[in-house]
Design a protein around this motif. Structure first.
Motif, short mmCIF file in Angstrom:
data_model
loop_
_atom_site.label_atom_id
_atom_site.label_comp_id
_atom_site.label_asym_id
_atom_site.label_seq_id
_atom_site.Cartn_x
_atom_site.Cartn_y
_atom_site.Cartn_z
N VAL A 140 47.17 -8.54 27.09
CA VAL A 140 47.51 -8.07 25.74
C VAL A 140 48.87 -7.39 25.78
O VAL A 140 49.24 -6.75 26.77
CB VAL A 140 46.43 -7.12 25.18
N PHE A 141 49.62 -7.54 24.69
CA PHE A 141 51.01 -7.10 24.64
C PHE A 141 51.21 -6.14 23.48
O PHE A 141 50.87 -6.45 22.34
CB PHE A 141 51.92 -8.32 24.47
N PRO A 142 51.78 -4.95 23.73
CA PRO A 142 51.92 -3.93 22.69
C PRO A 142 53.07 -4.23 21.75
O PRO A 142 53.92 -5.10 22.00
CB PRO A 142 52.20 -2.66 23.49
N GLY A 143 53.12 -3.47 20.66
CA GLY A 143 54.18 -3.63 19.67
C GLY A 143 55.04 -2.39 19.55
O GLY A 143 55.06 -1.53 20.44
N GLN A 144 55.73 -2.31 18.44
CA GLN A 144 56.66 -1.21 18.18
C GLN A 144 55.91 0.12 18.19
O GLN A 144 54.82 0.24 17.65
CB GLN A 144 57.32 -1.43 16.82
N GLY A 145 56.50 1.12 18.84
CA GLY A 145 55.87 2.42 18.98
C GLY A 145 55.50 2.74 20.41
O GLY A 145 55.25 3.90 20.76
N SER A 146 55.50 1.72 21.28
CA SER A 146 55.15 1.94 22.69
C SER A 146 56.38 2.15 23.56
O SER A 146 56.26 2.40 24.77
CB SER A 146 54.34 0.74 23.21
N GLN A 147 57.56 2.08 22.97
CA GLN A 147 58.80 2.19 23.74
C GLN A 147 59.02 3.60 24.28
O GLN A 147 58.50 4.57 23.75
CB GLN A 147 60.00 1.78 22.87
N PHE A 148 59.79 3.68 25.36
CA PHE A 148 60.20 4.99 25.90
C PHE A 148 61.51 4.82 26.65
O PHE A 148 61.84 3.73 27.14
CB PHE A 148 59.12 5.58 26.83
#
Length: 296
Positions: free
Chosen positions: A5-13
């Protein structure tokens, strides 16, 4: 059966992907290839940019896409097609990562679509004041009913993240009105989100039109395993249906809870989050507590 599964916007750091860049020649080549395709140094923004830089949709979406896809493509068995991964899914933007990892899109085309999507959504956000909010502790059907009863403003369910957590999307006035009614109906909290606009709502119609033109001109291949898409939470392998669902996603809710439930029903015994952060791991533990989940 394994599911990626691949996350979307908001998981960046800040610093995301830098360890991959330093440790893997294959990853380094993909990162540099991405810089060439985009025409600017996305890796500089990912590794050394400010938090404010990474919050800009035009950079966030390509960065999160790139991180997840590089993780998948540097997994030798997955990249070679010998993987025992039986299904993939992505949350919002993450669906593009899932499609690319599964071979539906080439790396270059997937990255181009991520960039086009981000730019189109940013433009749409600038056309009208809109926002999003997370609703905690209230049943989905109650949230749906309250949103549908607000007819003088736009407000719709946007993300079914997990039981007890639904994100709503709409005009600023619509979200404020919905917040009052949702709290009165028993919501534990209604939390405004720091976003630039109302994603997965009618406000994204201009972006959907622009994105559709780009998608229609891209080659979509049959995936190596079923892709569970956001709009209907169903496994899909037909390239034309995948295109239609991907386009519709921009103005439709992300049915993440339903997608994970369907994947488990179809035999998923372990989930692996492929991308920055641990957002999806937390959501999956709430959706299916008995199913193991980890990060790549």
């Amino acid at each position: 059966m394994k599911a990626y599964v691949f996350p979307g916007q908001g998981s960046q750091f800040r610093g995301m992907g830098q360890d991959l860049y330093q440790q893997s020649d294959t990853a380094r080549q993909l990162f540099e290839q991405a810089n060439q395709v985009l025409g600017y140094s996305l890796t500089s923004i990912m590794f050394d940019g400010s938090d404010d830089d990474l919050k800009q949709t035009i950079y966030t979406q390509p960065a999160v896409f790139l991180h997840g896809v590089v993780l998948a493509l540097t997994n030798e068995s997955f990249a070679s097609g010998r993987s025992d991964v039986s299904m993939v899914a992505g949350h919002s933007l993450g669906e593009l990562s899932a499609l690319t990892a599964a071979g539906v899109l080439s790396f270059e085309d997937g990255l181009r679509l991520a960039s086009i999507r981000a730019t189109a959504m940013q433009r749409a956000c600038e056309l009208a004041k809109s926002t999003m909010a997370a609703v905690l502790g209230l049943a989905d059907d109650v949230i749906e009913r309250i949103c549908s009863e607000i007819t003088d403003e736009i407000v719709v369910p946007a993300n079914y993240n997990c039981p007890g957590q639904v994100v709503i999307s709409g005009s600023v006035a619509g979200i404020q009105l919905a917040e009052e009614r949702l709290k009165a109906a028993g919501a534990k909290r209604v939390v405004p989100l720091a976003v630039s606009g109302a994603f997965h709502s009618p406000f994204m119609e201009p972006a959907r039109t622009e994105f559709a033109e780009a998608v229609d001109n891209m080659l979509f291949s049959t995936p190596r395993c079923p892709v569970y898409q956001n709009v209907n939470a169903q496994p899909t392998t037909n390239p034309q249906q995948i295109k239609a669902n991907l386009i519709a996603q921009l103005t439709s809710p992300v049915r993440w809870t339903q997608s994970v439930e369907r994947m488990v029903a179809d035999g998923a015994t372990e989930f692996y989050e492929c991308g920055p952060g641990k957002v999806l791991q937390g959501l999956i533990r709430k959706i299916s507590p008995a199913t193991p989940v980890a990060g790549i």
